[in-house]
Write a protein that holds these residues in place. Structure first.
Motif, PDB file in Angstrom:
ATOM      1  N   VAL A 119       0.836  -1.206   0.000  1.00 47.31           N
ATOM      2  CA  VAL A 119       0.000   0.000   0.000  1.00 47.31           C
ATOM      3  C   VAL A 119       0.866   1.248   0.000  1.00 47.31           C
ATOM      4  O   VAL A 119       2.033   1.221   0.396  1.00 47.31           O
ATOM      5  CB  VAL A 119      -0.947   0.040   1.225  1.00 47.31           C
ATOM      6  CG1 VAL A 119      -1.828  -1.196   1.273  1.00 47.31           C
ATOM      7  CG2 VAL A 119      -0.158   0.189   2.520  1.00 47.31           C
ATOM      8  N   ARG A 120       0.274   2.337  -0.459  1.00 48.84           N
ATOM      9  CA  ARG A 120       0.934   3.635  -0.360  1.00 48.84           C
ATOM     10  C   ARG A 120       0.941   4.071   1.097  1.00 48.84           C
ATOM     11  O   ARG A 120      -0.092   4.020   1.769  1.00 48.84           O
ATOM     12  CB  ARG A 120       0.211   4.674  -1.220  1.00 48.84           C
ATOM     13  CG  ARG A 120       0.362   4.478  -2.716  1.00 48.84           C
ATOM     14  CD  ARG A 120      -0.327   5.606  -3.469  1.00 48.84           C
ATOM     15  NE  ARG A 120       0.160   6.909  -3.027  1.00 48.84           N
ATOM     16  CZ  ARG A 120       1.259   7.509  -3.504  1.00 48.84           C
ATOM     17  NH1 ARG A 120       1.968   6.901  -4.435  1.00 48.84           N
ATOM     18  NH2 ARG A 120       1.629   8.697  -3.070  1.00 48.84           N
ATOM     19  N   ILE A 121       2.096   4.506   1.565  1.00 47.71           N
ATOM     20  CA  ILE A 121       2.221   4.924   2.961  1.00 47.71           C
ATOM     21  C   ILE A 121       1.315   6.119   3.270  1.00 47.71           C
ATOM     22  O   ILE A 121       0.688   6.179   4.329  1.00 47.71           O
ATOM     23  CB  ILE A 121       3.694   5.294   3.274  1.00 47.71           C
ATOM     24  CG1 ILE A 121       4.539   4.029   3.457  1.00 47.71           C
ATOM     25  CG2 ILE A 121       3.785   6.163   4.529  1.00 47.71           C
ATOM     26  CD1 ILE A 121       4.396   3.356   4.794  1.00 47.71           C
ATOM     27  N   ASP A 122       1.224   7.065   2.342  1.00 46.62           N
ATOM     28  CA  ASP A 122       0.495   8.295   2.648  1.00 46.62           C
ATOM     29  C   ASP A 122      -1.011   8.104   2.711  1.00 46.62           C
ATOM     30  O   ASP A 122      -1.698   8.807   3.455  1.00 46.62           O
ATOM     31  CB  ASP A 122       0.850   9.402   1.647  1.00 46.62           C
ATOM     32  CG  ASP A 122       0.635   8.973   0.198  1.00 46.62           C
ATOM     33  OD1 ASP A 122       0.190   7.836  -0.030  1.00 46.62           O
ATOM     34  OD2 ASP A 122       0.919   9.789  -0.710  1.00 46.62           O
ATOM     35  N   SER A 123      -1.538   7.130   1.952  1.00 46.93           N
ATOM     36  CA  SER A 123      -2.991   6.997   1.871  1.00 46.93           C
ATOM     37  C   SER A 123      -3.531   5.629   2.276  1.00 46.93           C
ATOM     38  O   SER A 123      -4.728   5.488   2.550  1.00 46.93           O
ATOM     39  CB  SER A 123      -3.454   7.289   0.436  1.00 46.93           C
ATOM     40  OG  SER A 123      -2.923   6.313  -0.459  1.00 46.93           O
ATOM     41  N   GLY A 124      -2.662   4.618   2.308  1.00 43.79           N
ATOM     42  CA  GLY A 124      -3.119   3.260   2.583  1.00 43.79           C
ATOM     43  C   GLY A 124      -3.771   2.589   1.393  1.00 43.79           C
ATOM     44  O   GLY A 124      -4.288   1.476   1.505  1.00 43.79           O
TER      45      GLY A 124
END
Length: 291
Positions: free
Chosen positions: A56-61
């Motif tokens: 997943v993207r760290i900033d948004s999940g």
């Protein structure tokens, strides 16, 4: 037979050492022999399977990728993880045909998801040391992609840092061929080997995966925190994306987000599951999202 038993013991203790045969080794040697014989039949019997873990993207999940992980449904020993048989596959030379099966199985699953109308992010498969040395690696990858009508951009290959450093010249040649083919390359288990910054600059990789051993005690462990921060900073300076492995807590996620880490993978975001269980998590496909 007894010498073989002592040899396997020496290998298990790091090689470059001497071990003597003992009576207790007899049963271990027999188990090793029978497991290897079973592994030779595993592909033909349909005992190998893949599970997939989200990234997943760290900033948004938000879902950003997948990793295909091998499992062996042994008829008597149950479900075996790679740690229980991959070293045996490497030593016996079976890892190349098994790796070929993984490529085809991963591409087959990607095609099944796409045919079900789902948008599929890039899927990573793991390459071993012996696969890097195989003359058929690029041919096998091309064949797997062509068999299911997929573009190379659908695949990512993960190569461990230790495998890269075993033969840096060969690794560099192989990575460049795969890069030219359009396949993304990730250096796996980063921090556990001996990669110098000069090699990190030279290898045509796009991703660094920070080994889970540095993530488990974050953010409390100051040394692990400092190492993780340094890896993220250096990777970004070199234009590399960073993935943190083994993220299991909200505190770890928050710390990595503060550092600017790009992606994460771990039980906090999803356990490895069979492809049919993951389909509902994949967004609906639109023409603009096709690779």
């Amino acid at each position: 037979k007894n010498a073989d038993a002592a040899m396997y013991l020496a290998k298990s203790r790091g090689r470059n050492n001497v071990q003597f045969y003992t009576v207790q080794l007899a049963s271990q040697a027999f188990n090793q022999f029978t497991l290897e014989a079973d592994l030779r039949q595993a592909v033909q019997r349909g005992e190998l399977t893949l599970v997939f873990q989200p990234k997943v993207r760290i900033d948004s999940g938000e879902l950003s990728g997948l990793e295909a992980l091998l499992r062996w449904r042994h008829p008597t020993r149950g479900l075996l993880a790679p740690g229980e048989f991959i070293e045996l596959a490497e030593d016996s030379g079976l890892i190349v045909p098994i790796g070929r099966w993984v490529m085809l199985a991963a591409c087959r699953q990607i095609r099944a998801w796409r045919d079900a109308g789902r948008q599929v992010p890039r899927c990573a498969i793991n390459l071993s040391l012996n696969q890097l040395a195989s003359e058929t690696l690029e041919i096998d990858l091309r064949h797997a992609l062509a068999s299911y009508g997929l573009s190379p951009q659908m695949l990512e290959v993960e190569i461990t840092e230790s495998a890269l450093m075993t033969d840096t010249q060969r690794a560099d040649r192989v990575m460049r061929r795969l890069h030219n083919l359009g396949i993304r390359i990730s250096i796996d288990d980063f921090g556990t080997g001996y990669t110098s910054l000069s090699y990190l600059k030279r290898f045509p990789a796009q991703v660094l995966k920070i080994d889970r051993s540095f993530i488990g005690d974050l953010p409390a462990d100051r040394d692990d925190a400092a190492i993780t921060e340094a890896v993220v900073a250096v990777a970004h300076k070199l234009g590399l994306s960073v993935v943190a492995e083994g993220v299991e807590t909200e505190a770890q996620w928050a710390f990595l987000r503060e550092l600017g880490c790009d992606e994460a993978q771990g039980y906090l975001f999803g356990r490895p599951v069979p492809g049919e269980q993951l389909v509902e998590r994949l967004p609906r496909r639109t023409p603009s999202t096709d690779l």
